[in-house]
Scaffold this motif. Structure first.
Motif, short mmCIF file in Angstrom:
data_model
loop_
_atom_site.label_atom_id
_atom_site.label_comp_id
_atom_site.label_asym_id
_atom_site.label_seq_id
_atom_site.Cartn_x
_atom_site.Cartn_y
_atom_site.Cartn_z
N LEU A 1 -15.91 13.93 -1.68
CA LEU A 1 -14.67 14.03 -2.46
C LEU A 1 -13.47 14.35 -1.58
CD1 LEU A 1 -15.86 16.12 -5.54
CD2 LEU A 1 -15.50 13.65 -5.41
N ARG A 2 -12.33 13.84 -2.01
CA ARG A 2 -11.06 14.13 -1.36
C ARG A 2 -9.97 14.17 -2.43
NH1 ARG A 2 -13.75 15.33 2.41
NH2 ARG A 2 -13.81 14.38 4.45
N ILE A 3 -8.89 14.85 -2.12
CA ILE A 3 -7.65 14.67 -2.87
C ILE A 3 -6.73 13.98 -1.89
CG2 ILE A 3 -5.66 15.78 -3.94
CD1 ILE A 3 -7.55 17.87 -5.03
N HIS A 4 -6.29 12.80 -2.28
CA HIS A 4 -5.49 11.95 -1.40
C HIS A 4 -4.02 12.08 -1.78
CE1 HIS A 4 -4.24 8.64 1.03
NE2 HIS A 4 -3.90 7.92 -0.01
N PHE A 5 -3.17 12.18 -0.77
CA PHE A 5 -1.73 12.28 -0.96
C PHE A 5 -1.09 11.01 -0.38
CE2 PHE A 5 -3.47 16.53 -0.72
CZ PHE A 5 -2.93 17.11 -1.86
N PRO A 6 -0.99 9.95 -1.19
CA PRO A 6 -0.50 8.66 -0.68
C PRO A 6 0.86 8.74 0.01
CG PRO A 6 -1.37 8.41 -2.89
CD PRO A 6 -1.34 9.88 -2.60
N LYS A 7 1.75 9.60 -0.43
CA LYS A 7 3.08 9.70 0.20
C LYS A 7 3.00 10.25 1.61
CE LYS A 7 5.65 10.32 -4.07
NZ LYS A 7 6.51 11.22 -4.84
N HIS A 8 1.93 10.94 1.93
CA HIS A 8 1.77 11.56 3.25
C HIS A 8 0.78 10.81 4.13
CE1 HIS A 8 4.01 15.01 1.80
NE2 HIS A 8 3.22 15.03 0.75
N SER A 9 0.41 9.60 3.71
CA SER A 9 -0.63 8.86 4.43
C SER A 9 -0.20 7.43 4.67
CB SER A 9 -1.93 8.88 3.60
OG SER A 9 -2.91 8.11 4.20
N GLU A 10 -0.33 7.00 5.90
CA GLU A 10 -0.01 5.61 6.23
C GLU A 10 -1.16 4.67 5.90
OE1 GLU A 10 1.26 5.26 10.27
OE2 GLU A 10 2.63 6.94 10.09
N ASN A 11 -2.39 5.18 6.00
CA ASN A 11 -3.56 4.33 5.85
C ASN A 11 -4.61 5.04 5.01
OD1 ASN A 11 -5.71 2.61 6.10
ND2 ASN A 11 -5.79 2.68 8.32
N ASN A 12 -4.96 4.45 3.89
CA ASN A 12 -6.00 5.05 3.06
C ASN A 12 -7.20 4.12 2.90
OD1 ASN A 12 -4.94 3.17 1.32
ND2 ASN A 12 -4.73 4.54 -0.41
N ASP A 13 -7.46 3.27 3.90
CA ASP A 13 -8.56 2.33 3.84
C ASP A 13 -9.92 3.01 3.72
OD1 ASP A 13 -6.81 0.23 4.02
OD2 ASP A 13 -7.14 -0.12 6.15
N GLU A 14 -10.00 4.28 4.15
CA GLU A 14 -11.28 4.99 4.09
C GLU A 14 -11.53 5.60 2.73
OE1 GLU A 14 -9.70 7.77 6.66
OE2 GLU A 14 -9.38 6.21 8.12
N LEU A 15 -10.52 5.62 1.87
CA LEU A 15 -10.64 6.29 0.58
C LEU A 15 -10.64 5.30 -0.57
CD1 LEU A 15 -8.18 9.25 1.17
CD2 LEU A 15 -10.66 9.25 1.44
N LYS A 16 -11.37 5.67 -1.60
CA LYS A 16 -11.42 4.89 -2.84
C LYS A 16 -10.94 5.78 -3.97
CE LYS A 16 -14.49 2.69 -6.07
NZ LYS A 16 -15.83 2.65 -6.60
N ALA A 17 -9.93 5.34 -4.70
CA ALA A 17 -9.43 6.10 -5.84
C ALA A 17 -10.52 6.18 -6.90
CB ALA A 17 -8.18 5.45 -6.41
N ILE A 18 -10.66 7.34 -7.52
CA ILE A 18 -11.60 7.53 -8.62
C ILE A 18 -10.87 8.26 -9.75
CG2 ILE A 18 -13.68 7.51 -7.17
CD1 ILE A 18 -13.71 10.58 -7.31
N SER A 19 -11.48 8.29 -10.91
CA SER A 19 -10.88 8.99 -12.05
C SER A 19 -11.09 10.49 -11.90
CB SER A 19 -11.53 8.52 -13.36
OG SER A 19 -12.87 9.00 -13.43
#
Length: 93
Positions: free
Chosen positions: A39-57
């Motif tokens: 699990l992660r909490i992703h902060f798209p505004k602070h990230s250039e590349n999120n290829d390693e993460l998959k959004a979940i509900s």
């Protein structure tokens, strides 16, 4: 001075994340049939590349969070008073 807090409360976690633009995610290719993944909490505004993460509900996120008996360690503000995105998941056992 910045201090960390710890919680299991879903509403507190979701509010903290959303207030900072965070969304629930998991690391791609880490799940199995018995384990939903890291699990992660992703902060798209602070990230250039999120290829390693998959959004979940949020429901999927909290199902895994509870299943693995995790706690959420987080910080509200940095020492300079700015909102902090520091967090990690810790074993509640």
């Amino acid at each position: 001075m910045s201090t960390s807090k710890e919680t299991k409360d879903h509403q507190v976690i979701r509010h903290w994340a959303e207030e900072r633009g965070g969304v629930p995610a998991k690391v791609k290719d880490t799940g199995t049939s018995n384990n939903g993944g890291i699990l992660r909490i992703h902060f798209p505004k602070h990230s250039e590349n999120n290829d390693e993460l998959k959004a979940i509900s949020w429901n999927e996120f909290f199902d895994e969070f509870d299943k693995h008996q995790l706690n959420f360690l987080y910080q509200d503000e940095k020492s300079d008073g700015e909102k902090s995105t520091f967090h990690k998941f810790v074993d509640s056992n």
